[in-house]
Design a protein around this motif. Structure first.
Motif, PDB file in Angstrom:
ATOM      1  N   HIS A 292       0.743  -1.307   0.116  1.00 24.75           N
ATOM      2  CA  HIS A 292      -0.156  -0.003   0.003  1.00 24.75           C
ATOM      3  C   HIS A 292       1.007   1.265   0.099  1.00 24.75           C
ATOM      4  O   HIS A 292       1.544   1.409   1.092  1.00 24.75           O
ATOM      5  N   PHE A 293       0.695   1.982  -1.036  1.00 22.11           N
ATOM      6  CA  PHE A 293       1.372   3.474  -1.049  1.00 22.11           C
ATOM      7  C   PHE A 293       0.085   4.413  -0.556  1.00 22.11           C
ATOM      8  O   PHE A 293      -0.769   4.496  -1.294  1.00 22.11           O
ATOM      9  N   GLN A 315       3.936   6.936  14.928  1.00 19.42           N
ATOM     10  CA  GLN A 315       4.457   5.431  15.056  1.00 19.42           C
ATOM     11  C   GLN A 315       3.127   4.655  14.277  1.00 19.42           C
ATOM     12  O   GLN A 315       2.015   4.811  14.656  1.00 19.42           O
ATOM     13  N   LEU A 316       3.711   3.990  13.245  1.00 25.20           N
ATOM     14  CA  LEU A 316       2.763   3.005  12.522  1.00 25.20           C
ATOM     15  C   LEU A 316       2.716   1.820  12.912  1.00 25.20           C
ATOM     16  O   LEU A 316       3.794   1.028  12.613  1.00 25.20           O
ATOM     17  N   LEU A 317       2.060   1.052  13.701  1.00 24.82           N
ATOM     18  CA  LEU A 317       2.081  -0.090  14.492  1.00 24.82           C
ATOM     19  C   LEU A 317       1.051  -1.153  14.145  1.00 24.82           C
ATOM     20  O   LEU A 317      -0.150  -0.789  13.926  1.00 24.82           O
ATOM     21  N   ASN A 323      -4.784  -4.760  10.230  1.00 23.10           N
ATOM     22  CA  ASN A 323      -4.766  -3.403  10.359  1.00 23.10           C
ATOM     23  C   ASN A 323      -3.624  -2.743  11.073  1.00 23.10           C
ATOM     24  O   ASN A 323      -2.971  -3.393  12.020  1.00 23.10           O
ATOM     25  N   MET A 324      -3.685  -1.520  10.844  1.00 23.87           N
ATOM     26  CA  MET A 324      -2.691  -0.842  11.682  1.00 23.87           C
ATOM     27  C   MET A 324      -3.006   0.518  12.585  1.00 23.87           C
ATOM     28  O   MET A 324      -4.140   1.124  12.210  1.00 23.87           O
ATOM     29  N   VAL A 325      -2.328   0.775  13.626  1.00 22.33           N
ATOM     30  CA  VAL A 325      -2.845   2.072  14.368  1.00 22.33           C
ATOM     31  C   VAL A 325      -1.757   3.018  14.249  1.00 22.33           C
ATOM     32  O   VAL A 325      -0.352   2.717  14.070  1.00 22.33           O
ATOM     33  N   LEU A 326      -2.144   4.413  14.096  1.00 25.59           N
ATOM     34  CA  LEU A 326      -1.249   5.455  14.076  1.00 25.59           C
ATOM     35  C   LEU A 326      -1.248   6.307  15.317  1.00 25.59           C
ATOM     36  O   LEU A 326      -2.097   6.553  15.918  1.00 25.59           O
ATOM     37  N   ILE A 327      -0.043   6.174  15.894  1.00 32.33           N
ATOM     38  CA  ILE A 327       0.472   7.079  17.221  1.00 32.33           C
ATOM     39  C   ILE A 327       0.918   8.561  16.842  1.00 32.33           C
ATOM     40  O   ILE A 327       1.872   8.750  16.174  1.00 32.33           O
ATOM     41  N   PRO A 351      -4.954   0.349   5.370  1.00 32.35           N
ATOM     42  CA  PRO A 351      -4.871  -0.194   6.644  1.00 32.35           C
ATOM     43  C   PRO A 351      -4.567   0.523   7.615  1.00 32.35           C
ATOM     44  O   PRO A 351      -4.925  -0.145   8.827  1.00 32.35           O
ATOM     45  N   ILE A 352      -4.577   1.846   7.677  1.00 35.25           N
ATOM     46  CA  ILE A 352      -4.632   2.619   8.953  1.00 35.25           C
ATOM     47  C   ILE A 352      -5.936   2.688   9.281  1.00 35.25           C
ATOM     48  O   ILE A 352      -6.709   3.367   8.879  1.00 35.25           O
ATOM     49  N   GLN A 353      -6.408   1.943  10.454  1.00 38.50           N
ATOM     50  CA  GLN A 353      -7.921   1.989  10.895  1.00 38.50           C
ATOM     51  C   GLN A 353      -8.120   2.903  12.142  1.00 38.50           C
ATOM     52  O   GLN A 353      -9.089   2.827  12.695  1.00 38.50           O
TER      53      GLN A 353
END
Ligand SMILES: NCCC[C@H](NC(=O)CCC(=O)O)C(=O)O
Length: 449
Positions: A292-293, A315-317, A323-327, A351-353
């Protein structure tokens, strides 16, 4: 089967945290040069983030701060006498030098080292190269102690390999993981190591910024890739857009972040975006997951918005699912363009949910967001077990460290305080206790006298 995870090792903010305007090219550092700081609040904001991530189920480690003011550097520069006499002389003769050797800048552990996980390296060990941080004097004195801390934290040579910093000269300017991202399907499998540089040192015709320095050279990144034994087909280099460096994007992690199969970046981040995408896709090859871009357009979020909010210094975790979480720092919520963008992002099928906001104002005022404060190290289960167990964040360590901060830290510091011999004593007392809490042995020069 796949038990490898990405652990984050955050820098604990040291007792001399202050604002001295030391980083030319870093807008926040220059803007806040005359502000008073709050070391106690700074350390606690960092600990809160570490604890929250540990509570979310992420492996979270702690890296100790360095001895500051750094008397060995002052003595090397010709100041002599007792510690108190050295401080008296330097504050009279060279107050900016005192500020430089007092910076708590080692808190930004994204600049501590470049790390290659065992899945990527020829000998199957995790490789570390300490960053020389040669572009800024106050940071160029970090690498020796950083190396000692990394060696004490990742000591087992069966799993970990440590390389000395590159030659301390502009040609090999190296700022560590802030200009390095790793993409992979699963953390234990061979990944793609993506190095972003500001200019080519040995090619005078290469594009370069004109107002602010390019801190990372291509030649430095290539040396790290060689030393780590990376497969050339799995390494991608890209040049940062010199115009964004001139606008204040002093590290690539102020304008891009990546994790597993997602690259989240600004439209103007790279000199040649199409080439960057093509090179990453070629290296990605026939892996089964899609890559994913996530490109953020300038008309939604400007480069200025990025610098002001630190949207990409997040932080992309990966959560347990795909899925991912963005801090993100609180400044993202306060910026309407950025916040609007983030709302639309989590509602899209990218994917950032999820977005989580942290107050890191003390660090942010020196240009360090959530991503600056952490060094990522992907570790298999066996490697995780080989890490010094005392440096992992947990309920007990969180309580211990907060009490330690309460015992030793001041809640206000201005530049004039740096010459106070009491501050030196307080810092050394605090660090001496910390080496016991984190079971590091004697890593500081003052402990070896
Ligand atoms: N990754 C974030 C690094 C921020 C750091 N700031 C500083 O060192 C500012 C220190 C001061 O100005 O007091 C730097 O620019 O390297």
């Amino acid at each position: 089967m796949n038990s490898a995870t990405e652990a984050n090792f955050d820098g604990l903010v040291g007792p001399t945290h202050n604002y001295s305007g030391l980083s030319f090219g870093n807008v926040a550092s220059l803007k806040n040069a005359t502000q008073g700081s709050n070391p106690k609040a700074a350390a606690k904001q960092g600990l809160e983030k570490m604890k929250a991530l540990a509570d979310m189920g992420f492996a979270q480690g702690i890296l100790a701060p360095h001895e500051r003011p750094h008397l060995p550097t002052l003595r090397r520069l010709g100041f002599s006498g007792s510690d108190q006499q050295v401080l008296e002389k330097v504050v009279k003769q060279a107050p900016k030098l005192l500020a430089a050797v007092s910076s708590a800048s080692c808190m930004w552990t994204a600049n501590a080292a470049t790390v290659s996980p065992s899945g990527d390296t020829q000998d199957g060990r995790v490789h570390f190269t300490t960053a020389n941080l040669v572009n800024k004097f106050h940071r160029s004195i970090e690498h020796e102690t950083t190396a000692a801390i990394l060696r004490a934290s990742f000591a087992d040579s069966q799993y970990f390999s440590h390389h000395n910093a590159l030659p301390s000269v502009e040609h090999f300017g190296d700022e560590g993981a802030a200009n390095h991202t790793r993409f992979c399907e699963h953390y234990n499998e061979a990944g793609i190591e993506f190095f972003v540089y500001g200019t080519k040192a040995f090619d005078q015709a290469a594009p370069r910024p004109t107002s602010f320095p390019a801190r990372q050279t291509l030649e430095a990144s290539q040396a790290v890739a060689r030393a780590h034994g990376l497969s050339p087909q799995q390494v991608v280099y890209a040049q940062q857009n010199p115009d964004v460096i001139d606008a204040g994007v002093f590290h690539n992690d102020v304008i891009a972040v990546g994790n597993r199969n997602a690259h989240f970046y600004h439209q103007q981040a790279f000199l040649d975006t199409a080439q960057m995408k093509q090179d990453l896709l070629t290296a990605w090859g026939d892996r089964t997951s899609p890559f994913h871009f996530i490109e953020v357009p300038s008309d939604a979020v400007s480069v200025q918005d990025c610098i002001q909010s630190y949207l990409f210094n997040s932080q992309l975790l990966s959560r347990g699912d795909d899925n991912m979480v963005l801090i993100v720092p609180g400044e993202c919520q306060a910026n309407p363009n950025v916040w609007r963008y983030l709302q639309s992002l989590v509602e899209s099928n990218a994917p950032i949910q999820e977005v989580k906001v942290f107050d890191l104002k003390q660090s942010m005022s020196n240009g360090g967001g959530p991503a600056c404060l952490r060094l990522r190290v992907a570790l298999t289960k066996a490697e995780r077990q080989a890490v010094n167990p005392a440096i992992w964040m947990n309920d007990e360590q969180f309580i211990q460290l907060n009490q330690w901060v309460d015992r030793h830290y001041r809640d206000r510091l201005v530049e004039a305080d740096l010459a106070d011999p009491q501050l030196l004593i307080e810092s050394r007392t605090a660090l001496d206790e910390l080496t016991q809490l984190l079971n590091l042995g004697s890593i500081y020069p003052f402990q070896k006298i």
